[in-house]
Write a protein that holds these residues in place. Structure first.
Motif, mmCIF file in Angstrom:
data_model
loop_
_atom_site.group_PDB
_atom_site.id
_atom_site.type_symbol
_atom_site.label_atom_id
_atom_site.label_comp_id
_atom_site.label_asym_id
_atom_site.label_seq_id
_atom_site.Cartn_x
_atom_site.Cartn_y
_atom_site.Cartn_z
ATOM 1 N N GLN A 113 1.624 3.685 2.108
ATOM 2 C CA GLN A 113 2.506 3.934 3.244
ATOM 3 C C GLN A 113 3.662 2.934 3.276
ATOM 4 O OE1 GLN A 113 0.570 4.187 7.053
ATOM 5 N NE2 GLN A 113 2.337 5.156 8.012
ATOM 6 N N VAL A 144 -0.777 8.611 6.452
ATOM 7 C CA VAL A 144 -1.410 8.530 5.143
ATOM 8 C C VAL A 144 -2.810 9.134 5.171
ATOM 9 C CG1 VAL A 144 -2.298 6.201 5.579
ATOM 10 C CG2 VAL A 144 -1.970 6.971 3.217
ATOM 11 N N ALA A 145 -3.134 9.843 4.062
ATOM 12 C CA ALA A 145 -4.485 10.371 3.865
ATOM 13 C C ALA A 145 -4.783 10.276 2.379
ATOM 14 C CB ALA A 145 -4.584 11.824 4.342
ATOM 15 N N ASP A 146 -5.847 9.561 2.044
ATOM 16 C CA ASP A 146 -6.175 9.284 0.644
ATOM 17 C C ASP A 146 -4.987 8.581 -0.019
ATOM 18 O OD1 ASP A 146 -8.699 10.460 0.955
ATOM 19 O OD2 ASP A 146 -7.855 12.446 0.575
ATOM 20 N N ASP A 147 -4.503 9.122 -1.135
ATOM 21 C CA ASP A 147 -3.374 8.496 -1.819
ATOM 22 C C ASP A 147 -2.065 9.223 -1.549
ATOM 23 O OD1 ASP A 147 -5.114 6.691 -2.888
ATOM 24 O OD2 ASP A 147 -5.353 7.750 -4.790
ATOM 25 N N GLN A 148 -2.062 10.125 -0.568
ATOM 26 C CA GLN A 148 -0.844 10.885 -0.266
ATOM 27 C C GLN A 148 -0.306 10.497 1.097
ATOM 28 O OE1 GLN A 148 -0.144 15.056 -1.523
ATOM 29 N NE2 GLN A 148 -0.040 15.529 0.654
ATOM 30 N N THR A 203 3.471 12.015 -3.230
ATOM 31 C CA THR A 203 2.336 11.697 -4.082
ATOM 32 C C THR A 203 2.594 10.360 -4.763
ATOM 33 O OG1 THR A 203 1.847 14.025 -4.472
ATOM 34 C CG2 THR A 203 0.937 12.439 -6.033
ATOM 35 N N TRP A 218 1.423 0.738 -6.680
ATOM 36 C CA TRP A 218 1.680 2.084 -6.178
ATOM 37 C C TRP A 218 3.174 2.415 -6.302
ATOM 38 C CZ3 TRP A 218 -2.145 5.238 -5.713
ATOM 39 C CH2 TRP A 218 -3.387 4.800 -5.294
ATOM 40 N N ASP A 255 0.846 -1.184 0.000
ATOM 41 C CA ASP A 255 0.000 0.000 0.000
ATOM 42 C C ASP A 255 0.892 1.249 0.000
ATOM 43 O OD1 ASP A 255 0.739 0.712 2.693
ATOM 44 O OD2 ASP A 255 -0.753 -0.700 3.461
#
Length: 204
Positions: free
Chosen positions: A5, A52-56, A85, A93, A3
């Motif tokens: 992170q 982590v928040a959303d995809d950032q 990002t 990812w 993922d």
């Protein structure tokens, strides 16, 4: 399969372990970013963690210090926020447009980096007697390098830094006897029975 992170944490771990081209760290980047990323730009020593928040994913903490491209270390202590990002590439990812240079945790920096002194000649020849000959005064110039396992690699790195000249902060106060443009004629220094063989270019 990792993922976002896990990707960033893996990239940061790979930053701490020296490799000539940091191929392991580049595997966490998109193909385009892996080509353009410049790990030699600087080393940012930090204390902090990722969230982590959303995809950032964001690295937050404090900047302990910075090793500049000339290998000089300067202490810091200011807050640090580094956003990462991530994008999908071939279904995985990957980090897009990472920050320039390396990000190394403070505990890893203490474990994997060492301080060395280069020496340059002090400017000027002060004397109490006009015309008196003076012995050259050597001025130490501390730099930080990764801990190399081979003494030959240590010697090679130190000679290359010596040929590059003094660090920016010391440069106004010292000089070097090495002619400009001098390089190693072969890309390494060898040590045999305590003697270092340094093959220099014709410029010298």
């Amino acid at each position: 399969g990792d993922d976002p992170q896990q990707i960033v944490d893996g990239f940061l771990r790979a930053n701490a372990n020296y490799q000539p081209t940091y191929q392991v760290a580049r595997q966490y980047l998109t193909r385009e970013s892996a080509q353009s990323w410049k790990p030699d730009a600087k080393v940012t020593v930090y204390e902090g963690t990722t969230s982590v928040a959303d995809d950032q994913v964001t690295l937050k903490g404090s900047e302990v210090g910075v090793v500049a491209s000339d290998r000089a270390y300067s202490a810091s202590g200011k807050p640090l926020t580094v956003p990462f990002t991530l994008v999908r590439e071939d279904g995985e990812w990957r980090i897009d447009q990472p920050p320039a240079g390396l990000l190394v945790a403070d505990y890893a920096f203490a474990q994997f980096y060492s301080s060395y002194d280069l020496y340059f000649l002090a400017n000027g020849r002060p004397s109490n007697q006009p015309g008196a000959l003076q012995s050259p005064v050597l001025v130490p110039d501390p730099i930080y390098l990764p801990k190399f396992r081979s003494p030959d690699n240590v010697a090679s790195a130190l000679v290359k830094q010596l040929l590059n000249g003094p660090t920016a902060w010391l440069a106004p106060s010292v000089t070097t006897a090495i002619p400009p443009g001098t390089t190693l004629s072969v890309d390494s220094v060898t040590i045999s029975e305590g003697i270092a063989s340094v093959a220099l270019s014709d410029t010298v």
